[in-house]
Design a protein around this motif. Structure first.
Motif, PDB file in Angstrom:
ATOM      1  N   LEU A  34      55.426   9.279 -45.609  1.00  0.00           N
ATOM      2  CA  LEU A  34      55.035   9.828 -44.306  1.00  0.00           C
ATOM      3  C   LEU A  34      53.516   9.951 -44.182  1.00  0.00           C
ATOM      4  O   LEU A  34      52.953   9.714 -43.114  1.00  0.00           O
ATOM      5  N   SER A  35      52.858  10.315 -45.259  1.00  0.00           N
ATOM      6  CA  SER A  35      51.389  10.407 -45.232  1.00  0.00           C
ATOM      7  C   SER A  35      50.759   9.036 -44.987  1.00  0.00           C
ATOM      8  O   SER A  35      49.829   8.905 -44.186  1.00  0.00           O
ATOM      9  N   LEU A  37      52.157   6.478 -43.494  1.00  0.00           N
ATOM     10  CA  LEU A  37      52.446   6.118 -42.103  1.00  0.00           C
ATOM     11  C   LEU A  37      51.528   6.868 -41.135  1.00  0.00           C
ATOM     12  O   LEU A  37      51.047   6.292 -40.156  1.00  0.00           O
ATOM     13  N   GLY A  38      51.267   8.127 -41.390  1.00  0.00           N
ATOM     14  CA  GLY A  38      50.381   8.920 -40.532  1.00  0.00           C
ATOM     15  C   GLY A  38      48.956   8.398 -40.548  1.00  0.00           C
ATOM     16  O   GLY A  38      48.320   8.269 -39.491  1.00  0.00           O
ATOM     17  N   VAL A  39      48.440   8.083 -41.726  1.00  0.00           N
ATOM     18  CA  VAL A  39      47.075   7.549 -41.833  1.00  0.00           C
ATOM     19  C   VAL A  39      46.982   6.196 -41.132  1.00  0.00           C
ATOM     20  O   VAL A  39      46.024   5.916 -40.407  1.00  0.00           O
ATOM     21  N   THR A  40      47.982   5.341 -41.300  1.00  0.00           N
ATOM     22  CA  THR A  40      48.002   4.035 -40.645  1.00  0.00           C
ATOM     23  C   THR A  40      48.023   4.192 -39.129  1.00  0.00           C
ATOM     24  O   THR A  40      47.308   3.488 -38.417  1.00  0.00           O
ATOM     25  N   ALA A  41      48.818   5.112 -38.624  1.00  0.00           N
ATOM     26  CA  ALA A  41      48.891   5.355 -37.181  1.00  0.00           C
ATOM     27  C   ALA A  41      47.545   5.847 -36.647  1.00  0.00           C
ATOM     28  O   ALA A  41      47.103   5.433 -35.576  1.00  0.00           O
ATOM     29  N   MET A  42      46.870   6.724 -37.391  1.00  0.00           N
ATOM     30  CA  MET A  42      45.554   7.222 -36.962  1.00  0.00           C
ATOM     31  C   MET A  42      44.539   6.084 -36.922  1.00  0.00           C
ATOM     32  O   MET A  42      43.761   5.974 -35.975  1.00  0.00           O
ATOM     33  N   GLN A  43      44.531   5.238 -37.940  1.00  0.00           N
ATOM     34  CA  GLN A  43      43.588   4.119 -37.971  1.00  0.00           C
ATOM     35  C   GLN A  43      43.856   3.155 -36.821  1.00  0.00           C
ATOM     36  O   GLN A  43      42.926   2.661 -36.182  1.00  0.00           O
ATOM     37  N   SER A  45      45.219   3.875 -33.931  1.00  0.00           N
ATOM     38  CA  SER A  45      44.814   4.559 -32.700  1.00  0.00           C
ATOM     39  C   SER A  45      43.299   4.526 -32.532  1.00  0.00           C
ATOM     40  O   SER A  45      42.785   4.260 -31.450  1.00  0.00           O
TER      41      SER A  45
END
Length: 195
Positions: A34-35, A37-43, A45
């Motif tokens: 999950l971490s 995936l979250g970092v990838t989504a932020m990058q 965005s």
């Protein structure tokens, strides 16, 4: 019987301890996934917003270059931004109206360049586009109101091309976005009526 009862209790508690250890490992793996995936989504965005900002700035520079092309066309026709006549030597107008190559030279004084004198196109020379160069700032000879938001007012150069009885003027304009490193160059040609 007591002995067996204690044994069952111990067997049950050691199996619970084993399950708790496996649960912790599985939860930790899910947290790592999950971490990531979250970092990838932020990058993703952040990259998307950067692309949108750059595209908006390029569009602004394009519109500024188009405004400079129109300004150059008005300058050739000796008109002000409101389409009224620009009387020579009056405020915001050229000292001499543009007429069949008069004032066009190799120095490109006041943004007027005689293209026959150059081996390479004038607009390719980066020194012509600086504020101290040969280009003209938007509104200089048409009294057009300065464009808001842009980092620098657009600039243009007029080139003279005689063709028999006719004359072609090439207008090359550079527009800037909110960031002055964002630049768009456009060209148009205006044919003067035969003499």
């Amino acid at each position: 019987m007591k002995f067996q009862h204690r044994f069952c209790r111990r067997a049950l508690s050691s199996s619970n301890l084993g399950q708790r250890g496996i649960s912790l490992v599985i939860v930790m793996i899910f947290l790592v996934i999950l971490s990531v995936l979250g970092v990838t989504a932020m990058q993703s965005s952040t990259l998307g917003s950067r692309i949108a900002r750059n595209e908006a700035d390029r569009t602004l520079a394009f519109q500024a270059a188009e405004a400079a092309l129109r300004d150059g066309e008005l300058d050739i026709k000796n008109l002000k931004a409101d389409n009224s006549a620009c009387v020579a030597a009056s405020a915001g107008c050229r000292v001499l109206s543009i007429s069949r190559g008069d004032g066009f030279d190799t120095v490109c004084n006041l943004g007027l360049c005689d293209s026959r004198a150059f081996t390479t196109p004038v607009w390719e020379d980066a020194t012509k586009w600086t504020t101290t160069g040969a280009s003209v700032a938007y509104g200089t000879y048409t009294t057009a109101t300065a464009l808001p938001v842009v980092g620098q007012q657009p600039r243009y150069i007029l080139e003279y091309f005689p063709l028999g009885d006719s004359v072609i003027y090439r207008i090359t304009a550079v527009g800037f976005g909110a960031n002055t490193t964002t630049q768009v160059m456009l060209q148009s040609a205006v044919k003067a009526p035969p003499v």
